[in-house]
Motif scaffolding. Structure first.
Motif, mmCIF file in Angstrom:
data_model
loop_
_atom_site.group_PDB
_atom_site.id
_atom_site.type_symbol
_atom_site.label_atom_id
_atom_site.label_comp_id
_atom_site.label_asym_id
_atom_site.label_seq_id
_atom_site.Cartn_x
_atom_site.Cartn_y
_atom_site.Cartn_z
ATOM 1 N N LEU A 58 -7.446 73.728 99.380
ATOM 2 C CA LEU A 58 -6.179 72.996 99.325
ATOM 3 C C LEU A 58 -5.637 72.739 100.732
ATOM 4 O O LEU A 58 -5.204 71.625 101.051
ATOM 5 N N ALA A 59 -5.672 73.784 101.584
ATOM 6 C CA ALA A 59 -5.183 73.621 102.957
ATOM 7 C C ALA A 59 -6.024 72.611 103.731
ATOM 8 O O ALA A 59 -5.494 71.772 104.476
ATOM 9 N N SER A 60 -7.348 72.661 103.538
ATOM 10 C CA SER A 60 -8.231 71.720 104.226
ATOM 11 C C SER A 60 -7.972 70.291 103.768
ATOM 12 O O SER A 60 -7.984 69.347 104.576
ATOM 13 N N SER A 61 -7.722 70.113 102.477
ATOM 14 C CA SER A 61 -7.434 68.774 101.952
ATOM 15 C C SER A 61 -6.136 68.226 102.543
ATOM 16 O O SER A 61 -6.062 67.051 102.928
ATOM 17 N N CYS A 62 -5.134 69.074 102.613
ATOM 18 C CA CYS A 62 -3.853 68.638 103.181
ATOM 19 C C CYS A 62 -4.006 68.273 104.660
ATOM 20 O O CYS A 62 -3.480 67.247 105.117
ATOM 21 N N LEU A 63 -4.748 69.092 105.408
ATOM 22 C CA LEU A 63 -4.942 68.806 106.825
ATOM 23 C C LEU A 63 -5.766 67.537 107.046
ATOM 24 O O LEU A 63 -5.516 66.788 107.990
ATOM 25 N N SER A 64 -6.746 67.321 106.180
ATOM 26 C CA SER A 64 -7.541 66.094 106.310
ATOM 27 C C SER A 64 -6.677 64.857 106.056
ATOM 28 O O SER A 64 -6.814 63.832 106.748
ATOM 29 N N ALA A 65 -5.772 64.957 105.073
ATOM 30 C CA ALA A 65 -4.873 63.829 104.802
ATOM 31 C C ALA A 65 -3.937 63.582 105.981
ATOM 32 O O ALA A 65 -3.694 62.434 106.367
ATOM 33 N N TYR A 69 -3.781 60.245 108.406
ATOM 34 C CA TYR A 69 -2.497 59.573 108.649
ATOM 35 C C TYR A 69 -2.239 59.423 110.149
ATOM 36 O O TYR A 69 -1.878 58.336 110.630
ATOM 37 N N VAL A 70 -2.428 60.509 110.892
ATOM 38 C CA VAL A 70 -2.184 60.486 112.336
ATOM 39 C C VAL A 70 -3.184 59.575 113.041
ATOM 40 O O VAL A 70 -2.842 58.857 113.987
ATOM 41 N N LEU A 71 -4.428 59.588 112.569
ATOM 42 C CA LEU A 71 -5.478 58.795 113.204
ATOM 43 C C LEU A 71 -5.163 57.300 113.160
ATOM 44 O O LEU A 71 -5.394 56.574 114.142
ATOM 45 N N PHE A 72 -4.606 56.845 112.034
ATOM 46 C CA PHE A 72 -4.377 55.411 111.877
ATOM 47 C C PHE A 72 -2.960 54.977 112.257
ATOM 48 O O PHE A 72 -2.749 53.801 112.589
ATOM 49 N N ARG A 81 -5.667 65.435 118.580
ATOM 50 C CA ARG A 81 -6.520 66.580 118.898
ATOM 51 C C ARG A 81 -5.984 67.865 118.278
ATOM 52 O O ARG A 81 -6.747 68.710 117.823
ATOM 53 N N PHE A 82 -4.669 68.006 118.269
ATOM 54 C CA PHE A 82 -4.058 69.211 117.686
ATOM 55 C C PHE A 82 -4.335 69.297 116.188
ATOM 56 O O PHE A 82 -4.775 70.338 115.680
ATOM 57 N N ILE A 83 -4.088 68.212 115.464
ATOM 58 C CA ILE A 83 -4.307 68.208 114.005
ATOM 59 C C ILE A 83 -5.787 68.405 113.691
ATOM 60 O O ILE A 83 -6.149 69.150 112.769
ATOM 61 N N PHE A 84 -6.661 67.743 114.447
ATOM 62 C CA PHE A 84 -8.090 67.909 114.209
ATOM 63 C C PHE A 84 -8.510 69.348 114.489
ATOM 64 O O PHE A 84 -9.353 69.908 113.767
ATOM 65 N N GLY A 85 -7.943 69.962 115.515
ATOM 66 C CA GLY A 85 -8.240 71.361 115.801
ATOM 67 C C GLY A 85 -7.843 72.272 114.655
ATOM 68 O O GLY A 85 -8.589 73.186 114.279
ATOM 69 N N LEU A 86 -6.672 72.027 114.074
ATOM 70 C CA LEU A 86 -6.248 72.801 112.903
ATOM 71 C C LEU A 86 -7.211 72.599 111.737
ATOM 72 O O LEU A 86 -7.587 73.556 111.046
ATOM 73 N N PHE A 87 -7.607 71.341 111.518
ATOM 74 C CA PHE A 87 -8.505 71.004 110.410
ATOM 75 C C PHE A 87 -9.853 71.720 110.546
ATOM 76 O O PHE A 87 -10.446 72.136 109.544
ATOM 77 N N VAL A 88 -10.322 71.895 111.768
ATOM 78 C CA VAL A 88 -11.606 72.549 111.998
ATOM 79 C C VAL A 88 -11.479 74.067 111.968
ATOM 80 O O VAL A 88 -12.248 74.770 111.299
ATOM 81 N N LEU A 89 -10.492 74.602 112.681
ATOM 82 C CA LEU A 89 -10.421 76.053 112.896
ATOM 83 C C LEU A 89 -9.912 76.811 111.683
ATOM 84 O O LEU A 89 -10.420 77.898 111.373
ATOM 85 N N LEU A 90 -8.908 76.285 110.983
ATOM 86 C CA LEU A 90 -8.292 77.037 109.889
ATOM 87 C C LEU A 90 -9.280 77.407 108.786
ATOM 88 O O LEU A 90 -9.380 78.583 108.420
ATOM 89 N N PRO A 91 -10.031 76.462 108.208
ATOM 90 C CA PRO A 91 -10.957 76.858 107.133
ATOM 91 C C PRO A 91 -12.065 77.786 107.607
ATOM 92 O O PRO A 91 -12.469 78.687 106.875
ATOM 93 N N CYS A 92 -12.545 77.595 108.844
ATOM 94 C CA CYS A 92 -13.615 78.468 109.350
ATOM 95 C C CYS A 92 -13.121 79.902 109.527
ATOM 96 O O CYS A 92 -13.803 80.861 109.153
#
Length: 397
Positions: A58-65, A69-72, A81-92
């Motif tokens: 659920l957290a990964s899905s929210c971060l990907s969304a 949003y931020v990307l576009f 870079r900050f949001i992408f870092g969260l998306f990568v590091l949190l689930p791992c």
């Protein structure tokens, strides 16, 4: 520490910026897996594991969304870079902590240390390689995330058959039952978030510390963080396993013995923290070793390190509500210091908070240990399911 040695301050800033919020929320995302999975019996293990993995999904899905949003819709590269870092590091990191919880449930200290060694080795080698290549800060973060996944793999594959792994695929990871598990874990989840916020007080006040003390305090914080890792990830699991073994085997004497060992470990680490902080600060600039710094080292740094090995013990012994109240009071005290205390009294106030936090936690833990020990093999522990379970119901799967 390697980015500091090679002068890559940009890497250090990026990693700390991403790691701080991850540290605060990761245990909530897994629904307190590090304490709830070891306490689960055979019938509870799979639902709790599935709910923890559902939280990660659920957290990964929210971060990907959010990232899409931020990307576009945003041109802020730093935010991307900050949001992408969260998306990568949190689930791992979440998967890694779930794996450690499974190793603790197996009462296997060797598995935990092998996982920790593998994580450290992968991260160290990858960091050396990225440093040699002059890679971007994002590459260093990807190495860190890969290290977490690598450290988790041996425990997960060694514990489950492929058939069982398939059985907790999408049907089990549907959010049916997730709400009830979230309600059951409400105290642990809330306490983990509040605890994460409270643990960042020392770092948060660094910009507010008088400039004459700021460098010395930053050095003390780095040393404290390293020793907290030793206490929480190397010594702490040994105590967790001891407490669980005492509960499952109905051995009151073992529970009391583990508690005493935890106090000795904490006191020893605290003493090491004081000595190493004094040496570290004096090595950099002995003139910066002021009385407020020395008091803060004794009252905050040393007490925080003291708590590291026994940090999960109160929750493992059934004291979820007590832990939540303790975390809320500590976080409120830290917030009051940041907002209300004059700059020249910050470190002394923080030392006072550290001493009071340590004494109150040890008291709560001692009371819980006495309750568990005095109950013998027939007593009941109040677990986070809100139900009474007898000690020694058998090891979890």
């Amino acid at each position: 520490m390697f980015p500091i040695l090679i002068g890559r301050d940009d890497v250090l800033v990026y990693l700390l910026t991403v790691a701080a919020p991850v540290t605060i929320v990761v245990h909530a995302v897994t629904l307190g897996a590090q304490t709830r999975l070891p306490m689960a019996d055979k019938s509870q293990m799979l639902p709790r594991l599935a709910s923890s993995l559902s939280g990660v999904l659920l957290a990964s899905s929210c971060l990907s969304a959010v990232f899409i949003y931020v990307l576009f819709l945003s041109e802020d590269i730093t935010l991307r870079r900050f949001i992408f870092g969260l998306f990568v590091l949190l689930p791992c990191q979440a998967i890694y902590f779930i794996a450690l919880a499974l190793g603790t449930a197996d009462l296997s200290y060797s598995k935990l240390m092998y996982s920790r060694l593998l994580y450290g080795s992968l991260t160290f080698v990858g960091t050396l390689l990225m440093g040699g290549l002059g890679a971007s800060p994002l590459a260093f973060l990807l190495v860190n995330a890969f290290g977490y996944l690598g450290g988790a793999v041996p425990i997960i594959l060694g514990r489950f058959s492929w058939g069982l792994i398939q059985s907790i695929s999408l049907p089990t990871l549907s959010f049916y039952g997730f709400g009830s598990e979230l309600v059951a874990a409400r105290y642990v989840v809330t306490a983990s978030i509040v605890s994460g916020l409270g643990s960042q007080v020392g770092a948060l006040i660094t910009p507010l510390v008088p400039s004459s003390d700021a460098g010395a305090w930053a050095t003390a914080i780095r040393i404290m963080t390293g020793l907290q890792t030793v206490g929480g990830h190397i010594l702490g699991p040994k105590l967790d396993i001891g407490f669980l073994a005492g509960i499952r085997e109905c051995k009151a004497r073992l529970v009391r013995s583990v508690w005493r060992k935890g106090l000795v470990m904490g006191a020893t680490l605290g003493a090491i923290c004081i000595m190493s902080s004094l040496i570290g600060v004096a090595w950099i600039d002995i003139e910066s070793l002021s009385m407020p710094i020395a008091i803060a080292m004794l009252g905050y740094s040393a007490t925080s390190v003291f708590l590291a090995p026994i940090d999960r013990s109160l929750t493992l012994l059934g004291g979820q509500r007590e832990r939540l109240v303790w975390d809320v009071i500590r976080a409120a005290g830290g917030l009051a210091i940041v907002l209300c205390v004059p700059r020249d009294l910050l470190l002394v106030s923080l030392a006072t908070l550290g001493i009071c936090s340590l004494l109150s936690y040890v008291y709560l833990l001692k009371r819980r240990v006495l309750v568990v020990a005095s109950s013998g093999g027939d007593a009941s522990l109040e677990l986070d399911t809100g139900q009474e379970q007898k000690m020694g119901t058998g090891p979890s799967i």
